[in-house]
Write a protein that holds these residues in place. Sequence first.
Motif, short mmCIF file in Angstrom:
data_model
loop_
_atom_site.label_atom_id
_atom_site.label_comp_id
_atom_site.label_asym_id
_atom_site.label_seq_id
_atom_site.Cartn_x
_atom_site.Cartn_y
_atom_site.Cartn_z
N ALA A 64 0.85 -1.19 0.00
CA ALA A 64 0.00 0.00 0.00
C ALA A 64 0.89 1.24 0.00
N PRO A 65 0.76 2.13 -1.00
CA PRO A 65 1.71 3.21 -1.13
C PRO A 65 1.38 4.45 -0.31
N ALA A 66 0.17 4.59 0.19
CA ALA A 66 -0.26 5.87 0.73
C ALA A 66 -0.48 5.87 2.23
N LEU A 67 0.11 4.95 2.94
CA LEU A 67 -0.07 4.93 4.39
C LEU A 67 0.72 6.07 5.02
N SER A 68 0.09 6.79 5.93
CA SER A 68 0.77 7.87 6.63
C SER A 68 1.27 7.38 7.97
N THR A 69 1.93 8.26 8.72
CA THR A 69 2.49 7.86 10.00
C THR A 69 1.43 7.56 11.04
N THR A 70 0.19 7.89 10.78
CA THR A 70 -0.85 7.66 11.78
C THR A 70 -1.94 6.73 11.29
N ASP A 71 -1.77 6.12 10.14
CA ASP A 71 -2.79 5.22 9.61
C ASP A 71 -2.61 3.82 10.16
N THR A 72 -3.57 3.36 10.93
CA THR A 72 -3.59 1.98 11.39
C THR A 72 -4.70 1.26 10.64
N ILE A 73 -4.35 0.21 9.92
CA ILE A 73 -5.31 -0.49 9.08
C ILE A 73 -5.44 -1.92 9.55
N THR A 74 -6.67 -2.36 9.75
CA THR A 74 -6.92 -3.75 10.09
C THR A 74 -6.99 -4.55 8.80
N VAL A 75 -6.03 -5.45 8.60
CA VAL A 75 -6.00 -6.25 7.37
C VAL A 75 -6.60 -7.63 7.59
N PHE A 76 -6.87 -7.98 8.85
CA PHE A 76 -7.47 -9.29 9.12
C PHE A 76 -8.27 -9.19 10.41
N HIS A 77 -9.51 -9.64 10.37
CA HIS A 77 -10.35 -9.70 11.57
C HIS A 77 -11.15 -11.00 11.53
N ALA A 78 -11.18 -11.70 12.65
CA ALA A 78 -11.97 -12.94 12.74
C ALA A 78 -12.67 -12.97 14.09
N ASP A 79 -14.00 -12.97 14.06
CA ASP A 79 -14.77 -13.12 15.31
C ASP A 79 -15.36 -14.52 15.43
N PHE A 80 -15.19 -15.37 14.37
CA PHE A 80 -15.52 -16.79 14.39
C PHE A 80 -17.02 -17.08 14.49
N GLU A 81 -17.86 -16.06 14.32
CA GLU A 81 -19.30 -16.26 14.50
C GLU A 81 -19.89 -17.17 13.43
N THR A 82 -19.32 -17.16 12.24
CA THR A 82 -19.85 -18.01 11.17
C THR A 82 -19.10 -19.33 11.05
N PHE A 335 0.88 -5.66 13.89
CA PHE A 335 0.45 -5.91 15.26
C PHE A 335 -0.59 -7.02 15.28
N LEU A 336 -0.55 -7.81 16.34
CA LEU A 336 -1.56 -8.84 16.60
C LEU A 336 -2.34 -8.42 17.84
N ALA A 337 -3.66 -8.52 17.79
CA ALA A 337 -4.49 -8.24 18.96
C ALA A 337 -5.57 -9.31 19.03
N PHE A 338 -5.91 -9.72 20.25
CA PHE A 338 -6.93 -10.75 20.42
C PHE A 338 -7.49 -10.66 21.83
N VAL A 433 -1.79 -3.23 10.57
CA VAL A 433 -0.53 -2.72 10.07
C VAL A 433 -0.52 -1.21 10.24
N LEU A 434 0.67 -0.69 10.45
CA LEU A 434 0.87 0.74 10.55
C LEU A 434 1.88 1.14 9.51
N GLY A 435 1.43 1.91 8.55
CA GLY A 435 2.33 2.33 7.50
C GLY A 435 3.14 3.53 7.92
N LEU A 436 4.40 3.49 7.68
CA LEU A 436 5.28 4.60 8.02
C LEU A 436 5.99 5.06 6.76
N ALA A 437 5.24 5.78 5.90
CA ALA A 437 5.85 6.26 4.68
C ALA A 437 6.93 7.28 4.98
N GLY A 438 6.73 8.04 6.06
CA GLY A 438 7.72 9.04 6.45
C GLY A 438 8.55 8.55 7.62
#
Length: 928
Positions: A64-82, A335-338, A433-438
Motif C-alpha cells: 500500500a503506497p499511501a499509508l501515513s504515519t498515523t494510519d492503522t489499518i486492520t487487514v485481518f479480523h476474525a470473530d468466528f461467528e460463522t 500488530f496482533l491483537a486478540f 498494520v501501521l504504514g510509516l511512509a515518512g
Amino acid sequence: MTRSLAVSISRFRTAILSAAISLLVLVPSSRVGAAPVSPSPAVRGPERSLGDVAPVAGVRASRAPALSTTDTITVFHADFETFSSPGNEGGWTHVDKSGTPTAWHIAPTVACQGNAFWAGLIDSTWTGDPDRHGYDNNWVQTLTNYVDLTGASSPVKLGFKHRLNLEPGFDFGYVQVNDPEVDDWITLASFTGKIPSSGVCDTFSVQIPDSIIAKGPVVRFRFLLTTDVQGSSADGLYPDGEGWSVDNVTVRAGAADLRFFDDMEAGTGTWSVSTFPSVGDFWRVTNAGNTQQLCNSNTSKAWTPIEPLTGNLVPRIDDQLISPRVATNGADQVFLAFDVYRNLPFGGCFYYGLGVRSKQPGLPWSNWIDPTGLLYYGSENEWLRQSVSLASAAGADSVQVRFEIKDYGAILCDGVSSAPGTLLYFDNVDIRVLGLAGPSLATSESSLMNDTFKTTTFLGNDNFNTPRGDSTTVRVGASQGLKLAQFWYSLNGAPFTSTPLVPVGAAAPDIYYGDVPAGAYPRGTQLRYYFSATDSTNAVATLPVDVPSHYFTASILPGTYTPTGACPTDSARVLYVNAFAGPDATTGVDQGLAALGVRYDRFDVNSASAGLGNTPGGGDPANNGVFWPGVSAATLATMYSAIIWDVGERSQLTLSAQDQALLTAWLGTSGKNRGLILAGDNLAYDLTTNGADTGTFLSCTVGATFGRDIWETAPQDSLLPTLTGASGTRIASEPFPLNGGCPNLNRFDAFSVSACAGSGGRAWLRYPNTLMAGTERRAALAGTDSARVVMLGFSLAGIPSAARRNLLLWRTLVEEMETPYCTTPTSVELSEGVPAAPDRIDSPAPNPFNPSTVIRFTVGRPGRVRVTVYNVAGARVRVLVDAPLPPGEHSVRWDGKDDRGRDVGSAAYFIHMDTAEGSRSRKAVLLR
C-alpha cells in the motif's frame, strides 16, 4: 485490579522453579501473570511445513503506497461467528504436537564399545549438525531399571560408562534413585556440556544412599535427560549436541559383590524407557458459554482447546492453532491483537504462547519465532485484550500467527500439572498494520527526562536527567533515509531552541540522544521539549505527535511561587507524588488541589511499574544498574507540611525501601505539622504479601495492618462500592462512591489498625461490609506539632466524582492535617446554597491513550447532554452520551471505536459536549 507480573524464567530447570516461586508463591491465583521464557539465542532450524493457506480475499498483494504515519489499518479480523468445527473453520488449521519420540534406544551410533543406550536421534533435516546427530527441545526422557540389594553390604555404588554432549547450562542428564516411601526420585549426580572433554567415554560411579536401601531391598534407578523449553540444540542448532549415551552399567556392593551388570549387547532386558504418545488435537470453535462474566458479556463463538467431556485441558496437551495466511503488503509495523479468557493458575503449569512466521517478497516462509519470548498464564475469569507487536514481520508481504497451549508440568513443575478447572478461549483476532511512509519517532517513559529535586550535579552537567544518564533518548526510523533529527527545548517559557540529536553508535543505530545545555539550573526551572525527524523526502514527524498542542515536560523541585498573605513564603506546602498516571497525564488529584486553593509541587514518577527508582526516595545505592539520587528528609521538611503519594493500581514496586525511609524520617521531623496520604489499590498488598515492607513502616509509621486485597467476598467484588467515613472522624457518614472499573477489576485493599498505632490509630473510611478502606494514625511531635498518616486501599482516581474526591482531600488534608491553603477554595461542599457549577468538560485521561480513555464532565443544571467524538475533518465518529442528566460530575469511557464498533486509527479527535448552556470541546490523541 488485575495483577500483571512478569517472572524471569531461567533456562536451568531448577532455576526456573526457584525464580518463579520466589516471586509468585504469595500471589493469589486469581491474578493475571506472564511467565516469560528466555528467548532463543539463535534462529531455529527448519520446521516441518504447516502448509501455505490462501490469502484472504480482497486484500491487495502489492504494498500500500499511501499509508501515513498515523494510519492503522486492520487487514485481518476474525470473530468466528460463522465458523463451526469441524469443516468450516475459515482457513484456520490446528495440529497436535504432544507426541514425543522414545529417544532412549540401543544403538552403536554414539556408543563406548559395541552397543549402548543412546538418548538421541538422527534426522536428515538437521542441517546445522554435520553428522545429523542431535536431540530435540522439551524432552523429558527416562531410562529405568532396578536391582535387588537383599543382604548387600555398604557402600553400594552405581557405575557406568557414558558419553554426553549437551548444550552446557541448558540441557542436563541426571542419575537418580527412587525413594519408595514418597515415590519420588532423588538425584545422585547431574551432567551438562561435554563428557569426556577428550576421548571416547568416561567412567563414573556414585554411591546409592544407605537410607534408600533401608526402605526396601529392590532399588529402582534411572537415567533422565531433560532439554530446554526453547533455544537449545533442537534441530541440530548446537552442532556438537549428540545427546547422552550410557554403557556398561554396574551396581556393586562392597568391593566384589556385583549385583547388576548390562553392557547392552543382549537387548533391552529389564530396562524400561519413557513413552509419550500423542494425546490429541482439541482445538475447536464453540460457544464460550461457560465463562464467568464480571464486567462484560461474550457468549459468542471462540476457539478453545478444552476437552469437551471434562471441560478441562488435557494433561500433556501441546496443541497449536494457526491462522490463515494474511497479506500485510510490506507494512513497516505489524500488530496482533486478540481477546483471551483464561483460567490458567501459575501452579497448574498449563501456559500458552504465541508464534509468528512471515514471508518476505521473493523469499520462502521464515521459521516460526516467538514474538514476545513469554509463556502466559492467569486465572482472572475475565475477558482481556492482548496486543503484541510482530517486529519480525516488518516489510513482509504475508504473515501467519500461531497460538499454542502446552502442559509444561514435566519441564517446569517437577512433573506435576493440574488440569481441573482450567479454561482457555481466544476470540476477536485482529492483525493490523501501521504504514510509516515518512520518518518515525518512539520513546518510553524510562528514556524521558525526569522531574527532580535540585541536587548536586548528577551524572554530568545538569539537573534534568533520565535514570539512564544525563540525556533523553529516542528511537528514530526513516525507511526513506534520515535527513535531520533534532531535540527541541524551552526553559521557563522561552522560545524553543533546537540541537541535533546524536546517534548512540553502531551498536544501536536507531537510538539517538539529546540534552539541554550544561548548567546547574535553579529550583522552579521548567523544561518543555519535543523531538522532530525529517527524511530524504522532506516528510517530518514529531514526538509528541500533537506538537504544538502538547510537549514533554520536566521541572526542578521545589517550585517557586509568588508569596501571598495566607502563604508568605515562595514554596509549596504540599508535595504531590504522582506514581499513578505518568508524567504526561492530567489527574484528578492536581485538579482537586488547585480547586482547594492548595499550593503544591507535583513530582512525576517515570516508568513506575519498571521500578527505575526516580521517586523522591531515590534508587538503591547497592544496585549495580540504574541509580537515581534521592532528596533528603531535611530538604522535604523545610518545604512541605503534607505529602500525597498516589501509587495507583500497581501490584508491586509501590514504595521502595528508600521511599519508606524518607517518609519515616520526614514524618518525624519537628517544626511544623506533618500530614501524609498514601493511596493505592495494592499498596498494602505489596508491602505485606510481596514483602516490600521494611522494618515497621506499615505497622508503626503508617499504623495499618494488611487484611486482604479483595474487600468483598470472592469471586465477585461489587464494582461500585460506596465508602463511608468512619464514626468519630471529620467525614463520619459521608459517602464516597468508588468505581472498580472494567474490563480489569480493581480489587481494593482492606486492612485494619495495627497494634503499634495504639490509641492514635483509628478507621478513616469503611467499605459497605464495614472492613476498613482507610486508616489514620495520629502522633504528637515536638511542642504543638503533630503528624497524621492516612492510608487508603484504593487510588484516588478510583473516586469518579471530582466533588467527592475534593471533599475527601479537603477534610483530610486541610482540616485533619491542618495544611494551610493559599487561595479561596472553589470546589468543596462547605455550605448549602452554593450556586450551580458551570458546565465543564475535562481533558480526557489518559491522553494520548490506547486503547481507551475516560472523559469527565460537569453538568451545572439538569437537562439533555450530548457528548460526541469528531475527527479532525469534522465528521462524527462516536456518540458517547445523548440523554438527560442530573447536575453534578459525570464520566464516560471511549474505547477507541466508532458508532459501528470498529476500531478507529491513530489520530487526534475532538470530544464535543453540548448542553443548554452551550458547547465545549477537548482534544484526545489515540496512539495505536
